[in-house]
Design an enzyme around this catalytic site. Structure first.
Site, PDB file in Angstrom:
ATOM      1  N   ASN A   1       0.796  -1.218   0.000  1.00 53.91           N
ATOM      2  CA  ASN A   1       0.000   0.000   0.000  1.00 53.91           C
ATOM      3  C   ASN A   1       0.834   1.277   0.000  1.00 53.91           C
ATOM      4  O   ASN A   1       0.309   2.350  -0.281  1.00 53.91           O
ATOM      5  CB  ASN A   1      -0.907  -0.091   1.248  1.00 53.91           C
ATOM      6  CG  ASN A   1      -1.501   1.228   1.641  1.00 53.91           C
ATOM      7  OD1 ASN A   1      -2.448   1.684   1.007  1.00 53.91           O
ATOM      8  ND2 ASN A   1      -0.949   1.867   2.662  1.00 53.91           N
TER       9      ASN A   1
ATOM     10  N   THR B   1      -6.361  11.493   4.231  1.00 57.93           N
ATOM     11  CA  THR B   1      -5.063  11.074   4.779  1.00 57.93           C
ATOM     12  C   THR B   1      -4.100  12.234   4.538  1.00 57.93           C
ATOM     13  O   THR B   1      -4.438  13.161   3.788  1.00 57.93           O
ATOM     14  CB  THR B   1      -4.504   9.838   4.025  1.00 57.93           C
ATOM     15  OG1 THR B   1      -4.147  10.264   2.700  1.00 57.93           O
ATOM     16  CG2 THR B   1      -5.484   8.690   3.955  1.00 57.93           C
TER      17      THR B   1
ATOM     18  N   LYS C   1      -0.141   4.073 -11.188  1.00 53.19           N
ATOM     19  CA  LYS C   1      -1.302   3.374 -10.623  1.00 53.19           C
ATOM     20  C   LYS C   1      -2.035   2.555 -11.684  1.00 53.19           C
ATOM     21  O   LYS C   1      -2.582   1.485 -11.395  1.00 53.19           O
ATOM     22  CB  LYS C   1      -2.242   4.388  -9.960  1.00 53.19           C
ATOM     23  CG  LYS C   1      -1.639   5.067  -8.719  1.00 53.19           C
ATOM     24  CD  LYS C   1      -1.297   4.070  -7.637  1.00 53.19           C
ATOM     25  CE  LYS C   1      -0.861   4.725  -6.341  1.00 53.19           C
ATOM     26  NZ  LYS C   1      -0.575   3.757  -5.265  1.00 53.19           N
TER      27      LYS C   1
ATOM     28  N   TYR D   1       1.954   9.818 -11.457  1.00 52.47           N
ATOM     29  CA  TYR D   1       1.154   9.045 -10.494  1.00 52.47           C
ATOM     30  C   TYR D   1       0.127   8.173 -11.231  1.00 52.47           C
ATOM     31  O   TYR D   1      -0.020   6.981 -10.950  1.00 52.47           O
ATOM     32  CB  TYR D   1       0.462  10.023  -9.545  1.00 52.47           C
ATOM     33  CG  TYR D   1      -0.338   9.383  -8.436  1.00 52.47           C
ATOM     34  CD1 TYR D   1       0.290   8.834  -7.327  1.00 52.47           C
ATOM     35  CD2 TYR D   1      -1.733   9.335  -8.489  1.00 52.47           C
ATOM     36  CE1 TYR D   1      -0.442   8.260  -6.297  1.00 52.47           C
ATOM     37  CE2 TYR D   1      -2.475   8.770  -7.469  1.00 52.47           C
ATOM     38  CZ  TYR D   1      -1.826   8.229  -6.366  1.00 52.47           C
ATOM     39  OH  TYR D   1      -2.552   7.664  -5.354  1.00 52.47           O
TER      40      TYR D   1
END
Ligand code: NAP
Length: 252
Positions: free
Chosen positions: A89, A192, A161, A157
């Site tokens: 993760n 987060t 992903k 990114y």
């Protein structure tokens, strides 16, 4: 409990989704091996799990290092007698901006942490699981790089992903007959530190992208990981599991 006596590695366990997963997996009966670079945070989460009658150990390191991927598997085997699951993760967003302005160093860094580390984790974890008859591996992908996830300034990114989903599909097909299930988890915006926590304007912008008009809590994403790591998802492998508050079905 859905993860009773399962030995599970969690990377990115010092913060956000990984920290919530560490606490939830332990509450579901798992023996957890926590990984990330920051040891103070890992020690604190492991201590809190152990004081609450769970079982946790930790090892700090960088997921870009092959030796670290191997060491986490060795720790799970030594402390808990094997490896049944892994929640890979750890991830970074990196610098944001259009690709013509993006430095190669940032591109390489994001691909290394988010994608090459997955390759290293799979190499270390799959043989340990096949040796004992199977297991379940979950990689954290993202709504970015998937349907309706064309977020500006996130080229590196998004590529990392989306690449994870391709890797998961290939790995799943290679190892299904050995009893190792391998799935991707695609969170929507989640509160987060990486998801804008502490910045109300960013949180509001991201929340409004979702048909639910809110972001996920880290625990909501961890709950989906419990499902993928448990026998409740026993016929699932190679799946990009979307947990995104409807982001992927929004019209605009
Ligand atoms: P976070 O709170 O920033 O957590 C990221 C975790 O990854 C930290 O524990 C960090 O620990 C670890 N990490 C980063 N680089 C590392 C490295 N080189 N080696 C080892 N550990 C490393 O972010 P989060 O939102 O929980 O992110 C968790 C995952 O969810 C990521 O893969 C992220 O891309 C994905 N995701 C997040 C969202 C969102 O909106 N939040 C949405 C979709 C997907 P250290 O700094 O201690 O190393």
């Amino acid at each position: 409990m859905d993860l009773e006596n399962r030995s599970i590695i969690i990377t990115g366990a010092s913060s956000g989704i990984g920290a919530a997963a560490a606490l939830l997996f332990a509450a579901e009966g798992a023996n957890v091996v926590l990984g990330a670079r920051r040891s103070v945070e890992l020690e604190a989460f492991a201590g809190s799990i152990n004081r609450g009658n769970g079982r946790a150990v930790y090892l700090s390191g960088d997921v870009k290092d092959k030796g670290y991927a191997d060491a986490l598997v060795d720790l799970a085997t030594k402390e808990f007698g094997g490896l049944h699951g892994a929640f890979n993760n750890a991830g970074i967003v990196g610098e944001m901006g259009p690709i013509p302005d993006m430095g190669l160093a940032n591109w390489n860094d994001v691909i290394s942490v988010n994608l090459t580390a997955a390759f290293l984790a799979a190499k270390a974890q799959i043989p340990a699981m096949t040796k004992q008859g199977g297991g379940s591996i979950v990689f954290t992908s993202s709504f970015v790089g998937f349907s309706n996830g064309g977020m500006p300034g996130m080229g590196a990114y998004a590529a990392s992903k989306a690449g994870l989903i391709g890797l998961v599909q290939s790995l799943a097909s290679d190892h299904a007959a050995e009893g190792v299930r391998i799935n991707a988890l695609l969170p929507g915006g989640t509160v987060t530190p990486a998801g804008g926590e502490g910045n109300p304007d960013v949180l509001e912008f991201i929340a409004n992208l979702h048909p639910m008009k809110r972001m996920a809590s880290a625990k909501e994403i961890a709950q989906a990981a419990v499902f993928l790591l448990s026998d409740r998802s026993s016929f699932m492998t190679g799946s990009p599991m979307i947990v995104d508050g409807g982001m992927s079905v929004r019209l605009t």
